[in-house]
Design an enzyme around this catalytic site. Structure first.
Site, PDB file in Angstrom:
ATOM      1  N   MET A   1      28.494  -7.421  43.817  1.00  0.00           N
ATOM      2  CA  MET A   1      29.393  -6.417  43.240  1.00  0.00           C
ATOM      3  C   MET A   1      28.768  -5.826  41.976  1.00  0.00           C
ATOM      4  SD  MET A   1      33.260  -7.435  44.058  1.00  0.00           S
ATOM      5  CE  MET A   1      33.518  -8.599  42.745  1.00  0.00           C
TER       6      MET A   1
ATOM      7  N   LEU B   1      24.739  -7.268  37.447  1.00  0.00           N
ATOM      8  CA  LEU B   1      23.879  -8.368  37.886  1.00  0.00           C
ATOM      9  C   LEU B   1      23.368  -9.227  36.735  1.00  0.00           C
ATOM     10  CD1 LEU B   1      21.811  -6.544  40.665  1.00  0.00           C
ATOM     11  CD2 LEU B   1      24.008  -7.731  40.839  1.00  0.00           C
ATOM     12  N   HIS B   2      23.287 -10.533  37.022  1.00  0.00           N
ATOM     13  CA  HIS B   2      22.721 -11.502  36.079  1.00  0.00           C
ATOM     14  C   HIS B   2      21.681 -12.329  36.821  1.00  0.00           C
ATOM     15  CE1 HIS B   2      25.362 -14.225  38.196  1.00  0.00           C
ATOM     16  NE2 HIS B   2      26.428 -13.546  37.823  1.00  0.00           N
TER      17      HIS B   2
ATOM     18  N   GLY C   1      21.785 -15.121  38.173  1.00  0.00           N
ATOM     19  CA  GLY C   1      22.269 -15.754  39.408  1.00  0.00           C
ATOM     20  C   GLY C   1      22.066 -14.828  40.602  1.00  0.00           C
ATOM     21  N   HIS C   2      22.447 -13.556  40.426  1.00  0.00           N
ATOM     22  CA  HIS C   2      22.234 -12.573  41.501  1.00  0.00           C
ATOM     23  C   HIS C   2      20.742 -12.420  41.791  1.00  0.00           C
ATOM     24  CE1 HIS C   2      26.094 -10.913  39.671  1.00  0.00           C
ATOM     25  NE2 HIS C   2      26.452 -11.120  40.923  1.00  0.00           N
TER      26      HIS C   2
ATOM     27  N   LYS D   1      27.790 -20.810  43.821  1.00  0.00           N
ATOM     28  CA  LYS D   1      28.771 -20.609  42.748  1.00  0.00           C
ATOM     29  C   LYS D   1      30.166 -20.319  43.319  1.00  0.00           C
ATOM     30  CE  LYS D   1      30.706 -18.845  38.955  1.00  0.00           C
ATOM     31  NZ  LYS D   1      31.535 -17.816  39.498  1.00  0.00           N
TER      32      LYS D   1
END
Ligand code: AMP
Length: 280
Positions: free
Chosen positions: A30, A33-34, A36-37, A149
């Site tokens: 979605m 982005l961080h 993790g993405h 997650k």
């Protein structure tokens, strides 16, 4: 990196890569982005020479009064991160592309969508399953990458893929955390510095349970109580659930006899956070 907004062009990109004999990976997101993405894109690229990420804030997975309107959006920043990660394409459709006027078809995956997140957000997983089915219909990739997650989401997506006989293999990648243990989430941006500190009680509760299991405790009720005590003793944090389930399912266990997922959700101020860890 190609930025595609039309379904036909996105499907063509996948089909052309596959016609050239390349395996294609898809990373649905979605946006906002961080790391993790980005780890999902990196995992996809390690297995698939061509990777397409999707950036789409899916309205149907937000309930009334939830944060759809204020959900963080940063397409330019997202594109830079995905290009740096090595993605070949990004599919960032308009809402009308995925939900044309009159679209009424939805997907209900059944019982795995009911407890935990589903009990608190009753329409959430219908929205998730419906949008994932649409994205995989547009992007018939060989593999689709999701983060641990969102544990219950991985269960929902695996059921969706199996029950609808989708040709795409679902791959789940580990949770990426901040150095202090907080699971990375786009919603962490909502936390004040004080709330950010309190939010650490979720990962602390999971680590407490992990430690007790490694010391030999197998009684789920005792483990649950120990984890809840950590969350409940943190002012300004309201626990919503903390449960132990058999890995791959949402079935509660009374005893840790095999791989078990500890799922936790809490409200930190106005922000809902979730986290989980696999024990046993
Ligand atoms: P979202 O943009 O929140 O819908 O997330 C897109 C994908 O990234 C989902 O498969 C998430 O489970 C995954 N994801 C989100 N946060 C993390 C994280 N901290 N570590 C690994 N994957 C994550």
């Amino acid at each position: 990196m190609l930025v595609l907004t039309e379904a036909a062009a996105a499907r063509d990109w996948v089909r052309r890569a596959q016609a050239e004999g390349e395996r294609v990976g898809v990373v649905p997101t979605m946006g906002a982005l961080h790391a993790g993405h980005v780890s999902l894109a990196t995992a996809a690229l390690a297995e698939c020479p061509r990777v397409v990420a999707t950036v789409f804030v899916n309205p149907t997975q937000f309930g009334p009064g939830e944060d759809f309107a204020r959900y963080p959006r940063d397409l330019a920043g997202d594109l830079a991160k995905l290009e740096a990660a090595g993605c070949g394409a990004v599919f960032a459709p308009a809402v009308e592309t995925l939900y044309p006027t009159g679209a009424e078809t939805t997907i209900d995956v059944g019982s795995v969508a009911l407890p935990f997140e589903g009990a608190i957000r009753p329409t959430h997983f219908r929205g998730v399953a419906t949008v994932v089915a649409k994205l995989l219909a547009i992007l018939p990739a060989d593999r689709a990458y999701f983060g641990q997650k969102d544990y219950q989401q991985t269960v929902v997506v695996r059921h969706l893929a199996r029950d609808l006989c989708l040709p795409t293999e679902v791959v789940v990648c580990p949770t990426v955390r901040e150095p202090d243990g907080l699971a990375m989430s786009s919603r962490n941006a909502y936390l004040s510095p004080d709330e950010r500190e309190r939010a650490l009680c979720l990962s602390r509760a999971l680590r407490t349970i992990e430690r007790l299991v490694s010391e030999g405790q197998r009684d789920a009720a005792k483990l649950r109580a120990a984890g809840l005590a950590v969350v409940e003793s943190t002012p300004g944090v309201e626990p919503q659930y903390l449960e132990l389930v058999r890995e791959g399912s949402v079935d509660r266990v009374e005893h840790v006899g095999g791989p078990t997922v500890v799922v936790v959700a809490a409200r930190v101020g106005a922000t809902r956070l979730i986290d989980n860890v696999v024990v046993g």
